[in-house]
Design a protein around this motif. Structure first.
Motif, PDB file in Angstrom:
ATOM      1  N   PHE A 285       0.817  -1.215   0.000  1.00 21.38           N
ATOM      2  CA  PHE A 285       0.000   0.000   0.000  1.00 21.38           C
ATOM      3  C   PHE A 285       0.851   1.266   0.000  1.00 21.38           C
ATOM      4  O   PHE A 285       0.538   2.232  -0.696  1.00 21.38           O
ATOM      5  CB  PHE A 285      -0.949   0.037   1.209  1.00 21.38           C
ATOM      6  N   ASP A 286       1.922   1.284   0.795  1.00 20.90           N
ATOM      7  CA  ASP A 286       2.749   2.493   0.858  1.00 20.90           C
ATOM      8  C   ASP A 286       3.368   2.809  -0.512  1.00 20.90           C
ATOM      9  O   ASP A 286       3.497   3.974  -0.883  1.00 20.90           O
ATOM     10  CB  ASP A 286       3.832   2.366   1.934  1.00 20.90           C
ATOM     11  N   ASP A 287       3.728   1.756  -1.279  1.00 19.41           N
ATOM     12  CA  ASP A 287       4.241   1.977  -2.644  1.00 19.41           C
ATOM     13  C   ASP A 287       3.160   2.635  -3.506  1.00 19.41           C
ATOM     14  O   ASP A 287       3.423   3.572  -4.267  1.00 19.41           O
ATOM     15  CB  ASP A 287       4.639   0.641  -3.296  1.00 19.41           C
ATOM     16  N   ALA A 288       1.935   2.121  -3.386  1.00 20.02           N
ATOM     17  CA  ALA A 288       0.827   2.664  -4.178  1.00 20.02           C
ATOM     18  C   ALA A 288       0.589   4.120  -3.803  1.00 20.02           C
ATOM     19  O   ALA A 288       0.451   5.003  -4.660  1.00 20.02           O
ATOM     20  CB  ALA A 288      -0.445   1.841  -3.950  1.00 20.02           C
ATOM     21  N   GLN A 289       0.579   4.384  -2.491  1.00 19.95           N
ATOM     22  CA  GLN A 289       0.322   5.751  -2.028  1.00 19.95           C
ATOM     23  C   GLN A 289       1.446   6.698  -2.432  1.00 19.95           C
ATOM     24  O   GLN A 289       1.195   7.827  -2.855  1.00 19.95           O
ATOM     25  CB  GLN A 289       0.122   5.764  -0.511  1.00 19.95           C
ATOM     26  N   SER A 290       2.695   6.247  -2.338  1.00 19.97           N
ATOM     27  CA  SER A 290       3.811   7.108  -2.743  1.00 19.97           C
ATOM     28  C   SER A 290       3.749   7.411  -4.237  1.00 19.97           C
ATOM     29  O   SER A 290       4.019   8.540  -4.664  1.00 19.97           O
ATOM     30  CB  SER A 290       5.153   6.439  -2.418  1.00 19.97           C
TER      31      SER A 290
END
Ligand SMILES: *Cc1c(COP(=O)(O)O)cnc(C)c1O
Length: 496
Positions: A197-202
Motif C-alpha cells: 500500500f505504501d508503494d501505491a500511495q507514494s
C-alpha cells in the motif's frame, strides 16, 4: 457568518475556500489542507440528539464548508445518505458487552469509507461548478482495500469525472479484490500494483506533486484530484457521525447531557480518529481518543515515545485496511500540536521523507494528552472476535476487533470507565474468512462464499446486498503494473 478558509500544513499555500481545497485534494507544497480554526458547533447536545443523520450532517458540515450554500449542501447530503444505506439511522449504535459499537458499515460497500465517499463525488462536482472548472476531474486513488471500492462506487458514472484506483495486488482480502475488479462504470479503472500500500500511495503522491504532468493533463482537458482520506471533503463528513453517535447515546438515555464519552478507533491513515479529534474540538463532549493499531504499530510507538519511525518490517495482517506505515493524516495532528506552526510541520515531514523517521519536541508531546495509543496482535484480534461472539452473539470484523481489544485493555489498565464508542469500521461479511476462522478454526477449510452463508446463519443477520452482488458479477478489470509504471497507466487510460 465569516468564511472558514483552509491553508497548507506546510505553509506554502495562500489560503483557499473549502470548495477549492476539495477540488485540489493536496496543497501545492505537498502539505494537507487544514481549517484556519476549528469552528464550534452552534447547537446544544440536547438539540443534536433530536436530529436525523442527514440533519446532523448539515449542522456539522455547514460550519466547515462555509462557501457551499444551504441548498448545495442539503442536496449533496440527500443524494449521499439515501437508500444506498440499508438502515434509516445510516450509522446505528449497537451496545454489546458494555461498549457502544458505532456501525459505520451500512453503505454500498459495507465499510466505513462509504460514510465519506458517498458524499465526496457530490461535493466535488458542486465545487467544480462553483469554481467554473471545465476540465474533467480525474480521481487518482491508492487503496489498502476499502477506499478503492467505496471511491469507485461513489464516482462510477458521475458525469465530468474519471476514477483510477491502484491497489497492492497481494495486500487486500479476496472479497475486497473481487469487489474492486468487478466494478462497473465506463469512467472507472482498477489496477493491481506489484508492491504494498505504501508503494501505491507514494506513487499517487508523486503524480500529484508533478507539475509537468499537471500541465500536460490540463492541455488535454483533465485535472487530478484525490479521494484519499487526505481530502478535507472526506474528513469533514466523518466528523458528522461522532456528533450523531453522541446524540444517539443521549437520546437513548445511555448518557446524560454533557457526560464525557471516550472514542476508540481502529486506525490506519489516521483519518477517522482525526475526525473524532475535530469533533471534540468542535464541542462534542469526548474524553480520550483511543488510537488502536494492529501489528503495524507505528502509531502506538509514536504515542508512547514521541518518535515516528516507519523503518520497520511491513506486516500483512487480518485487518489489511490498517496495514499502513505512513499515516498521512497524522500530519494534521502534528500541525495542531506544533501550535499551528507550519515551519515545524514542514521540517518534520521533510525528515520523514528523507529518513523515514522524526521526533517531536517535549512541548508537542505534552499536547497529545487527548490521545492514548494501543495495539492488538493477530492472536488478540482473533480472540476478541471469538470472545465477544461467545458472550453476546455479536459478530465483529477484524478491524473492529483490534479496537475492541484495545478498548478493553485500556479500561482494565487505567480504570477509566467512561462510556465508550468503538468505531465499527467494516461489516464482518467483508472479512468472512478471518472472522469465521477466529470463531472456529474448522471453518478455514470452507470456501469463501459458503462461509458467508454460515456467518449469516450464525449471526442471525442477512447477507448484505454488496456481497450478494459480487457472487456472480463478471471481472472487468484485469490490469496489473509495476510501481514505476503508474503514470503510464494513467496516461493510457486518458488516451494521452
Ligand atoms: C480505512 C479503514 C480503517 C482505517 O481508517 P483510517 O481513517 O485510515 O485510520 C479501519 N478499518 C477499516 C475497515 C477501513 O476500511
Amino acid at each position: 457568518m465569516s468564511e472558514l478558509l483552509y491553508g497548507s500544513t506546510r505553509g506554502g499555500e495562500r489560503k483557499v475556500t473549502a470548495s477549492q481545497a476539495i477540488l485540489k485534494g493536496l496543497a501545492d507544497d505537498g502539505g494537507l489542507f487544514v481549517p484556519e480554526r476549528i469552528p464550534a458547533l452552534p447547537l446544544s447536545m440536547g438539540e443534536l440528539s433530536r436530529l436525523s443523520y442527514q440533519e446532523t450532517a448539515y449542522a456539522v458540515m455547514k460550519e466547515f464548508l462555509t462557501d457551499f450554500t444551504e441548498e448545495e449542501l442539503k442536496s449533496c447530503i440527500a443524494r449521499a445518505y439515501d437508500d444506498k444505506f440499508d438502515v434509516k439511522e445510516i450509522a446505528p449504535v449497537r451496545e454489546a458487552d458494555g461498549a457502544y459499537y458505532l456501525e459505520l458499515f451500512h453503505g454500498a460497500t459495507i465499510a466505513f469509507k462509504d460514510m465519506a465517499l458517498s458524499i465526496l463525488p457530490h461535493l466535488m462536482v458542486t465545487a467544480a461548478k462553483k469554481n467554473r472548472v471545465s476540465n474533467e476531474i480525474v480521481i487518482l486513488t491508492a487503496t489498502s482495500g476499502d477506499t478503492g471500492k467505496a471511491a469507485l462506487a461513489g464516482f462510477a458514472d458521475v458525469p465530468g469525472t474519471k476514477i483510477i484506483v491502484f491497489y497492492p495486488r497481494d495486500g487486500v482480502s479476496p472479497i475486497q479484490k473481487r469487489q474492486m475488479v468487478t466494478q462497473k462504470g465506463e469512467n472507472t479503472l482498477v489496477v493491481g500494483i506489484h508492491g504494498n500500500f505504501d508503494d501505491a500511495q507514494s506513487g499517487v503522491k508523486a503524480m500529484f506533486g508533478d507539475r509537468a504532468l499537471e500541465k500536460e493533463l490540463a492541455e488535454k482537458g483533465f485535472q487530478l484530484s484525490s479521494a484519499n482520506s487526505i481530502n478535507i471533503g472526506r474528513l469533514v463528513p466523518q466528523i458528522v457521525y461522532y456528533a450523531y453517535a453522541y446524540g444517539q447515546l443521549l437520546k437513548s438515555g445511555a448518557i446524560s447531557d454533557g457526560e464525557e464519552i471516550n472514542v476508540t478507533v481502529p486506525t490506519g491513515n489516521f483519518g477517522n480518529i482525526l475526525a473524532a479529534y475535530y469533533a471534540k474540538r468542535a464541542g462534542v463532549p469526548i474524553g480520550k481518543l483511543i488510537c488502536a493499531s494492529n501489528e503495524n504499530k507505528v502509531l502506538f510507538d509514536f504515542f508512547r515515545t514521541g518518535i515516528y519511525d516507519r523503518n520497520r518490517e511491513f506486516i500483512l495482517t487480518s485487518s489489511p485496511s490498517m496495514d499502513i506505515l505512513i499515516s498521512s493524516n497524522l500530519e494534521r495532528l502534528i500541525y495542531q500540536i506544533a501550535g499551528c506552526d507550519s515551519e515545524t510541520d514542514a521540517a518534520l515531514m521533510k525528515e520523514l521523507s528523507e529518513t523515514g523517521r522524526y521526533q517531536i519536541t517535549p512541548a508537542m508531546e505534552a499536547a497529545l494528552g487527548d490521545f492514548y495509543g494501543g495495539y492488538a496482535s493477530e492472536a488478540e484480534t482473533a480472540a476478541e472476535i471469538s470472545r465477544l461472539y461467545e458472550k453476546t452473539g455479536y459478530v465483529i470484523d477484524p478491524h473492529t476487533a483490534v479496537a475492541s481489544h484495545v478498548y478493553r485493555a485500556y479500561r482494565a489498565q487505567t480504570g477509566d470507565t467512561r462510556k465508550t464508542v468503538i468505531a465499527s469500521t467494516a461489516s464482518p461479511y467483508k472479512f468472512t474468512r478471518s472472522v469465521m476462522k477466529a470463531i472456529d478454526p474448522k471453518y478455514d477449510e470452507m470456501e469463501d462464499f459458503s462461509l458467508i452463508d454460515v456467518l449469516s446463519a450464525l449471526s442471525g443477520t442477512a447477507v448484505p446486498a454488496a456481497i450478494e452482488e459480487i457472487r456472480s458479477a463478471p471481472v472487468r478489470h484485469k490490469g496489473q503494473c509495476e510501481i514505476g509504471e503508474m503514470e503510464n497507466v494513467v496516461k493510457a487510460f486518458l488516451k494521452i
